[in-house]
Design a protein around this motif. Structure first.
Motif, PDB file in Angstrom:
ATOM      1  N   ASN A 368      -1.419   0.133  -4.230  1.00  0.00           N
ATOM      2  CA  ASN A 368      -0.260   0.760  -3.584  1.00  0.00           C
ATOM      3  C   ASN A 368      -0.675   1.349  -2.241  1.00  0.00           C
ATOM      4  O   ASN A 368      -0.614   2.562  -2.027  1.00  0.00           O
ATOM      5  N   LEU A 369      -1.110   0.485  -1.336  1.00  0.00           N
ATOM      6  CA  LEU A 369      -1.573   0.957  -0.033  1.00  0.00           C
ATOM      7  C   LEU A 369      -0.447   1.601   0.769  1.00  0.00           C
ATOM      8  O   LEU A 369      -0.699   2.497   1.593  1.00  0.00           O
ATOM      9  N   GLU A 370       0.794   1.176   0.531  1.00  0.00           N
ATOM     10  CA  GLU A 370       1.920   1.786   1.238  1.00  0.00           C
ATOM     11  C   GLU A 370       2.028   3.272   0.916  1.00  0.00           C
ATOM     12  O   GLU A 370       2.519   4.058   1.732  1.00  0.00           O
ATOM     13  N   GLY A 375       3.005   4.001   8.560  1.00  0.00           N
ATOM     14  CA  GLY A 375       3.268   2.712   9.190  1.00  0.00           C
ATOM     15  C   GLY A 375       2.397   1.658   8.537  1.00  0.00           C
ATOM     16  O   GLY A 375       2.437   1.448   7.337  1.00  0.00           O
ATOM     17  N   SER A 376       1.561   1.025   9.311  1.00  0.00           N
ATOM     18  CA  SER A 376       0.657  -0.006   8.777  1.00  0.00           C
ATOM     19  C   SER A 376      -0.796   0.457   8.799  1.00  0.00           C
ATOM     20  O   SER A 376      -1.709  -0.343   8.626  1.00  0.00           O
ATOM     21  N   VAL A 377      -1.016   1.748   8.975  1.00  0.00           N
ATOM     22  CA  VAL A 377      -2.368   2.294   9.076  1.00  0.00           C
ATOM     23  C   VAL A 377      -2.635   3.245   7.912  1.00  0.00           C
ATOM     24  O   VAL A 377      -1.810   4.115   7.613  1.00  0.00           O
ATOM     25  N   ILE A 378      -3.787   3.054   7.254  1.00  0.00           N
ATOM     26  CA  ILE A 378      -4.160   3.930   6.145  1.00  0.00           C
ATOM     27  C   ILE A 378      -4.427   5.342   6.659  1.00  0.00           C
ATOM     28  O   ILE A 378      -5.170   5.540   7.622  1.00  0.00           O
ATOM     29  N   ASP A 379      -3.795   6.323   6.015  1.00  0.00           N
ATOM     30  CA  ASP A 379      -4.013   7.733   6.331  1.00  0.00           C
ATOM     31  C   ASP A 379      -5.171   8.224   5.460  1.00  0.00           C
ATOM     32  O   ASP A 379      -5.022   8.424   4.255  1.00  0.00           O
ATOM     33  N   ASP A 380      -6.353   8.411   6.060  1.00  0.00           N
ATOM     34  CA  ASP A 380      -7.553   8.765   5.301  1.00  0.00           C
ATOM     35  C   ASP A 380      -7.384  10.071   4.517  1.00  0.00           C
ATOM     36  O   ASP A 380      -7.870  10.190   3.390  1.00  0.00           O
ATOM     37  N   ILE A 381      -6.703  11.046   5.120  1.00  0.00           N
ATOM     38  CA  ILE A 381      -6.517  12.340   4.462  1.00  0.00           C
ATOM     39  C   ILE A 381      -5.625  12.180   3.236  1.00  0.00           C
ATOM     40  O   ILE A 381      -5.918  12.706   2.147  1.00  0.00           O
ATOM     41  N   ARG A 382      -4.536  11.422   3.378  1.00  0.00           N
ATOM     42  CA  ARG A 382      -3.632  11.202   2.251  1.00  0.00           C
ATOM     43  C   ARG A 382      -4.335  10.411   1.147  1.00  0.00           C
ATOM     44  O   ARG A 382      -4.184  10.704  -0.036  1.00  0.00           O
TER      45      ARG A 382
END
Length: 529
Positions: A368-370, A375-382
């Motif tokens: 579940n990368l979304e 957007g289309s970039v992974i949020d490292d903190i999240r």
């Protein structure tokens, strides 16, 4: 009894963390010595020290074998003395024959050329010794898991084994194959062979072991002498986990609601053999808050059914209808199945469930990368926050979420796989052999997680080869045989005997049907020569 092996004061550390701490272990000639403990207790590490995977100098302590201190540089050194290991993940090459697999490392030869006649003759002798009635030129890919296990043992015997190490040898076997393998082990013992048996199936351990050594947190806790009297499973468990388990399965008061997921007239054909129907017009349903078990012998079609539902990831010519809350859903691809609310925890976590070289954090968020992207970039903190939350909720034992998943114990790897699919927020969770190869303490934790999911309103489907497990955690058990459901029992009426009776009665009908079909074909051939 003559002592064959003595391991004295063995210590082994990884990055400053003690995996083994002053462990002592002995095996006598002609003894089956069981080695038990929770995942991460140090069993596999100790056997890797013994077999030379961890060479002399990389550990503390000493190994005395056959009366002499040994300093194994690698696995070849230990095998030369007859110490042979059969791993849980079988080391066979599927597209080679039985004979080629047995003698792949050292085939008989004449004048530098492989002597094929000798290879096949010797293979027949070894296959007869392990009770496998197969031609030596049979491809391994055409054998079931139980027969492949016997090929591994024949391969070990070809190396003149004196001490056989078996790591979870029955984890992938059904009850009849497991019993046959244990009987073979007892026969080898009567011939003077020694064996070290690593297993989480304590009933099997108690049946065949002469002694049982318990490891906990990298230390030797106790060695129990089975010859002095029967050793109760509860006593072994207390030694393993350092606590009493009053009940093997956690208590639960089910709150079952309306039907959530229905499958109607579901049929699947084999992906390679186009005319072979594997799943036969199945109707199936599961209700909200319900845990449904699927029982059956090896080859009954349980995994094939589950994988065909999950995005048609197994099989071809798949037909039928699936509905969720009364509305038809599209299960034609894995992504569409996930979007529809399905999740599937595979029986093979190492090959299909995890990226072993990636860390815990990436594995948890993989499906579940979304959910961790802007957007289309992974949020490292999240992503870190999500992974840390599941680590705490699922009680995953790791140094941090950046630890490599392949370095975790089996039970913790299974919790990572569960976390991955729970993060997709499924309504239907299919668990295929969810506790295979994990210890009794980790099993209990997995059972608690399954109960929590059902209590939260999820519909849970459990496939398991361990009948007591299905009886202990499921609200309803469906029995599968030859690709069809042949029986169904509520929790209150289900017993092992009833389930096996349904399977065998169906099997007898299938034999009669096949005989009638053969007779019809014969009569047709005589009428039209």
């Amino acid at each position: 009894m003559t002592t064959l092996l003595e391991m004295r004061g063995i210590g082994k550390a990884f990055a400053g963390v003690k995996a083994l701490n002053d462990v002592s272990f002995t095996v006598t000639q002609g003894e089956i010595h069981a080695l038990v403990g929770e995942n991460g207790a140090g069993k596999s590490t100790l056997m890797k020290v013994l077999s030379g995977v961890y060479p002399h100098g990389s550990y503390d302590g000493s190994i005395v074998y056959d009366g002499e201190e040994r300093q194994f540089r690698d696995i070849n050194d230990s095998e030369a003395l007859g110490i042979i290991t059969i791993h849980q993940e079988l080391a066979l090459i599927p597209l080679l024959s039985i004979a080629e697999n047995i003698f792949i490392s050292s085939p008989p030869s004449r004048f530098g050329v492989i002597d094929r006649d000798a290879v096949f003759a010797r293979s027949r002798q070894l296959l007869a010794k392990v009770g496998l009635n197969e031609a030596p030129d049979t491809l391994v890919t055409n054998l079931g898991v139980g027969k492949q296990q016997l090929v591994e043992i024949a391969k070990a015997l070809s190396k003149k084994v004196r001490l056989l190490i078996l790591d979870e040898p029955t984890a992938s076997l059904n009850e009849s194959d497991s019993a046959a393998l244990l009987d073979l082990l007892l026969e080898f013992r009567s011939q003077g062979m020694s064996a070290i048996l690593i297993s989480h199936k304590l009933n099997e351990v108690a049946r065949v072991a002469d002694r049982i050594t318990v490891l906990r947190d990298g230390r030797t806790v106790d060695t129990l002498d089975c010859e002095a009297g029967a050793v109760e499973e509860d006593r072994i468990i207390r030694k393993m986990v350092d606590r009493d388990l009053e009940h093997r399965f956690p208590k639960r008061e089910p709150n079952i609601g309306e039907p959530v997921f229905k499958v109607e007239n579901w049929s699947v054909y084999h992906p390679l053999h186009a005319d072979r129907q594997v799943i036969r017009n199945v109707d199936f349903q599961v209700r909200r808050g319900e845990i449904v078990g699927i029982a059956g012998l090896m080859g009954a079609g349980r995994t094939e059914f589950a994988m065909s539902l999950f995005g048609r990831s197994w099989g071809r010519r798949i037909t039928g209808r699936a509905t969720l809350h009364g509305r038809e859903i599209d299960l034609s691809t894995v992504s569409r199945a996930i979007d529809a609310g399905l999740a599937y925890v595979t029986e093979d976590r190492k090959q299909l469930g995890l990226l072993l070289t990636d860390d815990v954090r990436k594995n948890i968020t993989l499906a579940n990368l979304e959910g961790v992207a802007s957007g289309s970039v992974i949020d490292d903190i999240r992503e870190l926050r999500v992974a840390s939350d599941y680590r705490n909720r699922m009680r995953i034992r790791c140094s941090d979420v950046y630890q490599t998943s392949g370095h975790l114990s089996g039970g913790n790897q299974q919790k990572v796989v569960l976390s991955k699919w729970l993060f997709t927020d499924p309504e239907i969770l299919i668990l295929d052999e969810p506790t295979r190869g994990i210890d009794i303490g980790a099993k209990y934790e997995i059972y608690c997680i399954i109960n929590e999911l059902a209590d939260a309103g999820k519909a849970v489907i459990v496939i398991s080869s361990e009948m007591p497990e299905l009886l202990g955690i499921c609200d309803r058990i469906c029995v599968m045989n030859e690709g069809a459901f042949v029986g169904e029992f509520d929790r209150s009426e289900a017993t092992q005997e009833k389930i096996m009776r349904v399977i065998m009665r169906k099997g007898e009908r299938l034999v009669v049907r096949d005989l009638e079909r053969e007779l019809q074909d014969k009569q047709l051939g005589e009428a039209h020569p």
